[in-house]
Design a protein around this motif. Structure first.
Motif, short mmCIF file in Angstrom:
data_model
loop_
_atom_site.label_atom_id
_atom_site.label_comp_id
_atom_site.label_asym_id
_atom_site.label_seq_id
_atom_site.Cartn_x
_atom_site.Cartn_y
_atom_site.Cartn_z
N PRO A 485 0.81 -1.23 0.00
CA PRO A 485 0.00 0.00 0.00
C PRO A 485 0.84 1.27 0.00
O PRO A 485 1.87 1.33 0.68
CB PRO A 485 -0.79 -0.11 1.30
N LEU A 486 0.40 2.23 -0.78
CA LEU A 486 0.99 3.58 -0.73
C LEU A 486 -0.12 4.49 -0.17
O LEU A 486 -1.23 4.52 -0.72
CB LEU A 486 1.38 4.04 -2.14
N ALA A 487 0.19 5.18 0.92
CA ALA A 487 -0.81 6.09 1.50
C ALA A 487 -0.56 7.50 0.98
O ALA A 487 0.53 8.03 1.12
CB ALA A 487 -0.71 6.08 3.02
N THR A 488 -1.58 8.08 0.35
CA THR A 488 -1.47 9.48 -0.06
C THR A 488 -2.43 10.28 0.82
O THR A 488 -3.59 9.90 0.99
CB THR A 488 -1.82 9.66 -1.55
N VAL A 489 -1.90 11.35 1.39
CA VAL A 489 -2.64 12.03 2.46
C VAL A 489 -2.74 13.53 2.18
O VAL A 489 -1.76 14.16 1.75
CB VAL A 489 -1.90 11.81 3.81
N VAL A 490 -3.92 14.08 2.41
CA VAL A 490 -4.10 15.54 2.35
C VAL A 490 -4.20 16.02 3.79
O VAL A 490 -5.10 15.60 4.53
CB VAL A 490 -5.38 15.91 1.58
N ARG A 491 -3.25 16.86 4.18
CA ARG A 491 -3.27 17.37 5.57
C ARG A 491 -4.33 18.45 5.72
O ARG A 491 -4.63 19.18 4.78
CB ARG A 491 -1.94 18.04 5.89
N ALA A 492 -4.86 18.57 6.94
CA ALA A 492 -5.76 19.67 7.25
C ALA A 492 -4.96 20.97 7.19
O ALA A 492 -3.74 20.95 7.37
CB ALA A 492 -6.36 19.48 8.64
N THR A 493 -5.63 22.08 6.94
CA THR A 493 -4.96 23.38 6.86
C THR A 493 -4.09 23.60 8.09
O THR A 493 -4.53 23.31 9.20
CB THR A 493 -6.03 24.51 6.80
N ASP A 494 -2.89 24.09 7.86
CA ASP A 494 -1.94 24.43 8.93
C ASP A 494 -1.37 23.23 9.68
O ASP A 494 -0.60 23.39 10.60
CB ASP A 494 -2.56 25.37 9.99
N SER A 495 -1.77 22.01 9.31
CA SER A 495 -1.24 20.86 10.05
C SER A 495 0.13 20.46 9.52
O SER A 495 0.41 20.57 8.32
CB SER A 495 -2.19 19.67 9.92
N LEU A 496 0.99 20.01 10.43
CA LEU A 496 2.33 19.57 10.02
C LEU A 496 2.51 18.07 10.28
O LEU A 496 3.62 17.57 10.31
CB LEU A 496 3.39 20.35 10.81
N VAL A 497 1.39 17.38 10.47
CA VAL A 497 1.48 15.95 10.79
C VAL A 497 2.37 15.23 9.77
O VAL A 497 2.35 15.56 8.58
CB VAL A 497 0.06 15.32 10.86
N ASP A 498 3.21 14.30 10.25
CA ASP A 498 4.12 13.63 9.31
C ASP A 498 3.82 12.13 9.23
O ASP A 498 2.98 11.59 9.97
CB ASP A 498 5.58 13.91 9.66
N ALA A 499 4.55 11.45 8.34
CA ALA A 499 4.28 10.04 8.07
C ALA A 499 4.50 9.19 9.31
O ALA A 499 3.70 8.28 9.60
CB ALA A 499 5.17 9.57 6.92
N ALA A 500 5.56 9.49 10.06
CA ALA A 500 5.86 8.66 11.24
C ALA A 500 4.71 8.73 12.23
O ALA A 500 4.29 7.70 12.79
CB ALA A 500 7.15 9.16 11.89
N GLU A 501 4.16 9.91 12.43
CA GLU A 501 3.07 10.06 13.39
C GLU A 501 1.82 9.30 12.90
O GLU A 501 1.14 8.64 13.68
CB GLU A 501 2.76 11.55 13.56
N LEU A 502 1.56 9.37 11.60
CA LEU A 502 0.38 8.68 11.07
C LEU A 502 0.56 7.17 11.15
O LEU A 502 -0.38 6.43 11.44
CB LEU A 502 0.11 9.12 9.63
N LYS A 503 1.80 6.74 10.91
CA LYS A 503 2.07 5.30 10.98
C LYS A 503 1.81 4.82 12.40
O LYS A 503 1.17 3.79 12.62
CB LYS A 503 3.54 5.05 10.57
N GLU A 504 2.28 5.59 13.34
CA GLU A 504 2.08 5.27 14.75
C GLU A 504 0.57 5.24 15.08
O GLU A 504 0.08 4.37 15.78
CB GLU A 504 2.80 6.36 15.57
N PHE A 505 -0.14 6.21 14.51
CA PHE A 505 -1.59 6.32 14.74
C PHE A 505 -2.33 5.05 14.28
O PHE A 505 -3.32 4.64 14.87
CB PHE A 505 -2.11 7.56 13.99
N LEU A 506 -1.79 4.43 13.20
CA LEU A 506 -2.46 3.24 12.67
C LEU A 506 -2.23 2.00 13.52
O LEU A 506 -3.01 1.05 13.48
CB LEU A 506 -1.99 2.95 11.24
N SER A 507 -1.15 2.01 14.29
CA SER A 507 -0.83 0.79 15.04
C SER A 507 -1.93 0.56 16.09
O SER A 507 -2.41 1.48 16.73
CB SER A 507 0.55 0.88 15.68
N GLY A 508 -2.35 -0.68 16.19
CA GLY A 508 -3.46 -0.98 17.10
C GLY A 508 -4.79 -0.94 16.37
O GLY A 508 -5.75 -1.57 16.78
#
Ligand code: ADP
Length: 553
Positions: A485-508
């Motif tokens: 899988p390749l995840a393509t993401v549109v961030r919310a305005t002004d957000s700086l969320v990065d891939a590592a944080e999102l990957k962590e978010f998916l765990s569990g």
């Protein structure tokens, strides 16, 4: 033993006559730059008779195809009712198809007359020279002289008519013929992501039965005020136009004003009680409602479908705006309604949400089954996954072939049917009590190391993150696993969320081996002509190295 019951055909003219007489005071509200324009159902009935008389005068005396090139508005509703009721066949052209596809479907359906909105007349005039089967153009609303001249210049066109003038000269009644309920009433082409669009031809009977299902499944009632955002040129606006006439609900038609701000104004000013649209519309509207106080107190329930609705979206509407979002599933080939996600009454708490987040319970008139890759049926145990096949009175049994289809097109069309069942191309599971949970379209499923990964599950999990506006996941080639899988993401305005944080978010939330390593942040998810995530474009951008991809371990 034979029954003693009378037989009367199920015809659109019944919906027209009953709706415009019994519910004469209901209205269709068309949004314009100046605000609301109101037409009562009684006036719709009169105009339908006038349009039918006018079309007879233009040579429509049988099952000729009458096309529309229009937004959702009162005149489009008049055409929806008049054209099938007089025995002709309505073909609502999808104005968002590529020009070559519009040219193809117009000629394939052999449209002879077209009704065009004035706001679309200029782009339409550029297509017109290529729409060689057309003879008459009826324009809804005033147009500048140069646009009229461009329409008249097309060599095959006998005349260009003005809606008001043409209808104004006609008698206000029409003797609706007693048709065979199995006759064609209307047609629609799929958006055709591969090859030419394929045509589906509905009957009076299929439309009638489908309309009854729409009113039941979506829970529409007399006196409702329904916001019909889903276009009438795409999958019959999910049956809303006929359903509104059948139950006596008013219709609020946005015309070309499909942005969140005007939609919010319509909800407030027109006291909307229900409606239907694709998830992207509801996503935009949610953002607007969160930021701009709007009175949505009349709005109890909206229907969302066409692509998977992120559970986070449903919950946000419920929690922040007290609006129930009902998930529905269907396809052009199915008129389109197949299922609606109304939870069983006895299900509460998590069980309630389990049902709400599915694609819904299959309508009881339809039959559904799951077929595995080996062609064998898969059990309806809520877990086993297979391709969904359906059959029933509003499901197409073939695609329309006017005799010009190529061998390859015929073979492709035939491959969509399996012994009388329509192969939906959708992959998922069914519970014993008929709730469908789609995990993917057959062509979008990600095959990693011989196992399937659901792109939809990943997208839903990602879109539950507060900093993610939209996420689309596609399978990309991988040396070791075949596909990943390749995840393509549109961030919310002004957000700086990065891939590592999102990957962590998916765990569990997602099993470890399914979590993507490849991440790309994009400005917008590309969409198809009907507002669905266009994964073909994403895969192509990836293949051509256009995406900036970050790979995490
Ligand atoms: P096309 O996009 O091919 O023109 P349709 O608009 O008829 O055709 O789309 C039908 C498809 O849309 C379904 O087969 C399914 O893949 C998808 N779809 C519709 N509703 C949902 C839903 N609620 N969840 C997920 N996918 C959906």
């Amino acid at each position: 033993m034979k029954s003693t019951m009378q037989e009367s055909p199920l015809l659109i003219s019944r919906i027209l006559q009953a709706g415009t007489q019994l519910h004469a005071e209901q209205e269709v509200v068309t949004w314009t730059a100046e605000g609301a324009r109101r037409t009562s159902f009684a006036e719709v009935g009169t105009q339908a008779a006038q349009l039918a008389n006018a079309l007879r005068g233009l040579g429509i005396d049988g099952d000729q195809r009458v096309a529309t090139f229009m937004w959702n508005n009162a005149e489009h509703l008049v055409a929806y009712l008049a054209v099938p009721s007089m025995g002709a066949v309505l073909h609502a052209l999808n104005i968002r198809l590529f020009p070559e596809q519009i040219i193809y479907v117009t000629s394939h359906a052999q449209n002879t007359v077209v009704i065009v909105d004035n706001s679309l007349a200029e782009p339409f005039s550029r297509l017109l020279p290529h729409l060689v089967t057309l003879r008459h153009v009826i324009v809804n609303g005033p147009i500048p002289p140069e646009v009229r001249a461009a329409l008249e210049a097309a060599p095959q066109i006998e005349a260009v008519h003005d809606w008001d003038t043409l209808l104004g000269a006609q008698p206000t009644t029409f003797d609706w013929p007693l048709l065979d309920e199995r006759d064609a009433s209307s047609m629609c082409y799929t958006s055709g992501t591969t090859g030419n669009p394929k045509g589906v031809v509905y009957s009076h009977r299929s439309n009638y039965l489908h309309t009854m299902q729409v009113t039941m499944g979506m829970g529409f009632n007399q006196g409702d005020r329904l916001l019909a955002v889903v276009p009438m040129f795409h999958a019959n606006a999910w049956g809303l136009p006929y359903a509104a006439l059948m139950v006596g609900a008013s219709l609020i038609m946005p015309d070309r004003f499909l942005q969140a701000e005007p939609l919010a104004k319509m909800i407030e000013a027109e006291k909307i009680t229900g409606g239907a649209a694709v998830p992207t519309i509801w996503t935009d509207l949610l953002r607007y409602l969160d930021e701009h106080p709007t009175d949505t107190s009349t709005l109890r329930r909206v229907v969302v479908g066409g692509s998977a609705c992120p559970p986070s979206l449903m919950r946000a509407y419920q929690d922040r705006h007290d609006i129930e979002v009902i998930h529905a599933w269907g396809m052009t080939e199915m008129s389109p309604l197949g299922s609606t996600a109304v939870a069983p009454l006895e299900a509460t708490g998590d069980r309630h949400w389990f049902y709400r987040e599915t694609q819904g319970r299959i309508a009881s008139t339809l039959e559904a089954r799951l077929v595995g890759p080996d062609g064998a049926e898969v059990p309806n145990d809520g877990e086993s996954v297979g391709e969904l096949e359906v059959r029933g009175p509003w499901i197409t049994g073939s695609y329309y072939d006017n005799g010009s289809n190529s061998e390859a097109e015929r073979a492709d069309a035939a491959s969509k049917f399996d012994d009388g069942w329509l192969r939906t191309g959708d992959v998922g599971s069914l519970t014993a009590n008929g709730f469908l949970r789609l995990t993917d379209r057959a062509k979008d499923v990600i095959k990693s190391g011989g196992e399937w990964i659901s792109s939809v599950d990943l997208e839903n999990a990602l879109m539950a993150h507060p900093d993610v506006l939209e996420a689309s996941v596609v399978g990309v080639p991988d040396e070791r696993w075949g596909e990943r899988p390749l995840a393509t993401v549109v961030r919310a305005t002004d957000s700086l969320v990065d891939a590592a944080e999102l990957k962590e978010f998916l765990s569990g939330k997602i099993v470890g081996w399914q979590v993507p390593e490849r991440w790309a942040f994009i400005d917008e998810v590309p969409k198809t002509s009907v507002g669905k995530f266009d994964k073909k474009v994403l895969r192509k951008r990836y293949a051509e190295g256009e995406l900036k991809v970050e790979v995490l371990d």
